[in-house]
Design an enzyme around this catalytic site. Structure first.
Site, PDB file in Angstrom:
ATOM      1  N   LYS A  54      -9.808 104.233  58.436  1.00 36.11           N
ATOM      2  CA  LYS A  54     -10.410 103.242  57.530  1.00 36.11           C
ATOM      3  C   LYS A  54      -9.375 102.794  56.503  1.00 36.11           C
ATOM      4  CE  LYS A  54     -14.955 105.140  58.365  1.00 36.11           C
ATOM      5  NZ  LYS A  54     -16.069 106.006  57.991  1.00 36.11           N
ATOM      6  N   GLN A  98     -18.570 109.660  53.613  1.00 34.40           N
ATOM      7  CA  GLN A  98     -18.248 110.057  54.981  1.00 34.40           C
ATOM      8  C   GLN A  98     -19.170 111.207  55.405  1.00 34.40           C
ATOM      9  OE1 GLN A  98     -15.803 108.435  56.842  1.00 34.40           O
ATOM     10  NE2 GLN A  98     -16.610 109.623  58.556  1.00 34.40           N
ATOM     11  N   ASP A 122     -22.121 100.785  54.875  1.00 35.58           N
ATOM     12  CA  ASP A 122     -22.514 101.356  56.173  1.00 35.58           C
ATOM     13  C   ASP A 122     -23.876 100.826  56.625  1.00 35.58           C
ATOM     14  OD1 ASP A 122     -20.511 102.962  57.234  1.00 35.58           O
ATOM     15  OD2 ASP A 122     -21.096 104.744  56.100  1.00 35.58           O
TER      16      ASP A 122
END
Ligand code: NAD
Length: 310
Positions: A54, A98, A122
């Site tokens: 990322k 995460q 997300d």
């Protein structure tokens, strides 16, 4: 039948190229780069690789990447406090934690719910999920969004087609269903309790596998002429690989022989060639698309927060 490979590396590169130009425009207009923040707690090696990817992708397009690296011992309160700070920080446009969290005892929902919806890059917040299903959402979870981008890039017909998704997780299976439905597919979600999986899958013009079981789907699951999208990522070794996968004349066998391990999806790669019309393999299919969609989502949220027309 020739099977067309859906090349996620190539398409994600094209997506990132377009984003790079948009990021430059955003930076000129606002005087700052769009910002993505990732909270990573713990030392899970797979998570560390995902975070690195990322970071690399952000750097390649000019997005400011901020990593909040917390130890294994970080408490839920520490993680929630980090979210609160980033929710308030104007230079942060997209924020994610995460997963998995460092302990299965942590309440994942509490963490996800704490992220401001406007920064929920997300798309896992319940309000984002509701927006996705109602059609009001401006972003979608990255992996299913990446699958849609791949299908569209290769002109795979979706409207009116039968789509079967194997797996009903919140991050892949369910949002995948919402996106395919939005594009007018007739959608079935199969899962661990589904009866007679092969006959359900054989109805599929578009088959999406998101299970986490190496080679679960074989020839008997695939409708000739269909599109097969493999989302699963599984590590196999010489010890647990099927005999056919160990054949050094195959791509997978060559990798196993060279390194002692290989990544394989939920679809048996030897079952697809010549049967499916389109195939998104592992690795090189959905994986790179997921990262590209995260970057795209960051830019979309940054524009929205700054009142820039989408
Ligand atoms: P998950 O464990 O949350 O869900 C797995 C799903 O598979 C469940 O809904 C379960 O009902 C179903 N399932 C399990 N056994 C089954 C069986 N025998 N038959 C039918 N269905 C069965 O997993 P997830 O987070 O959705 O991830 C699925 C896979 O996708 C994993 O391999 C993961 O690593 C991979 N993944 C890849 C990406 C990417 O970027 N390429 C992103 C997310 C997940």
């Amino acid at each position: 039948m020739n099977t067309m490979i859906l090349d996620g590396r190539k398409i994600s590169g094209q997506v990132l190229e377009t984003i790079r130009e948009d990021v430059m425009e955003f930076t000129e207009l606002t005087g700052r780069q769009p910002g993505l923040a990732v909270i990573h707690a713990g030392s899970d090696p797979a998570s560390a690789v995902y975070v690195k990817n990322k970071q690399k992708a952000c750097k390649s397009v000019g997005i400011d990447f901020r990593l909040i690296d917390l130890p294994d011992t970080a408490s839920p309160e520490t993680i929630l406090a980090a979210i609160d700070r980033l929710n308030e920080m104007d230079s942060c446009d997209g924020l994610l934690v995460q997963l998995p969290l460092p302990s299965p005892e942590f309440n994942e929902n509490e963490v996800i719910h704490r992220i401001a919806v406007a920064k929920d890059v997300d798309g896992f917040h319940p309000e984002s999920i509701g927006n996705l299903w109602s059609g009001a959402g401006i972003i979608a979870p990255c992996t299913p969004a990446g699958v849609m981008e791949l299908l569209k890039s290769y002109g795979v017909p979706i409207a009116g087609k039968s789509a079967v998704i194997v797996g009903r997780s919140n991050i892949v299976g369910k949002p995948m269903a919402a996106l395919l439905l939005r594009e007018h597919a007739t959608v079935t979600i199969a899962h661990s309790r589904s009866v007679d999986l092969p006959s359900i899958c054989r109805q599929a013009d578009i088959l999406v596998a998101a299970v986490g079981k190496p080679g679960l789907l074989g020839r008997e699951h695939i409708k000739p002429g269909s599109a097969v999208i493999d989302v699963g990522i599984n590590r196999i070794t010489l010890d647990n690989a099927r005999a056919a996968w160990r054949d050094p004349d195959t791509e997978i066998g060559a990798k196993l022989a060279a390194k002692g391990f290989a990544l394989i999806g939920d679809v048996d790669p030897l079952a697809v060639d010549g049967v499916a019309a389109w195939y998104s393999p592992v690795p090189g299919g959905v994986g790179p698309m997921t990262v590209a969609m995260l970057i795209k989502n960051t830019l979309i949220l940054a524009k929205k927060r700054n009142g820039i027309t989408l």
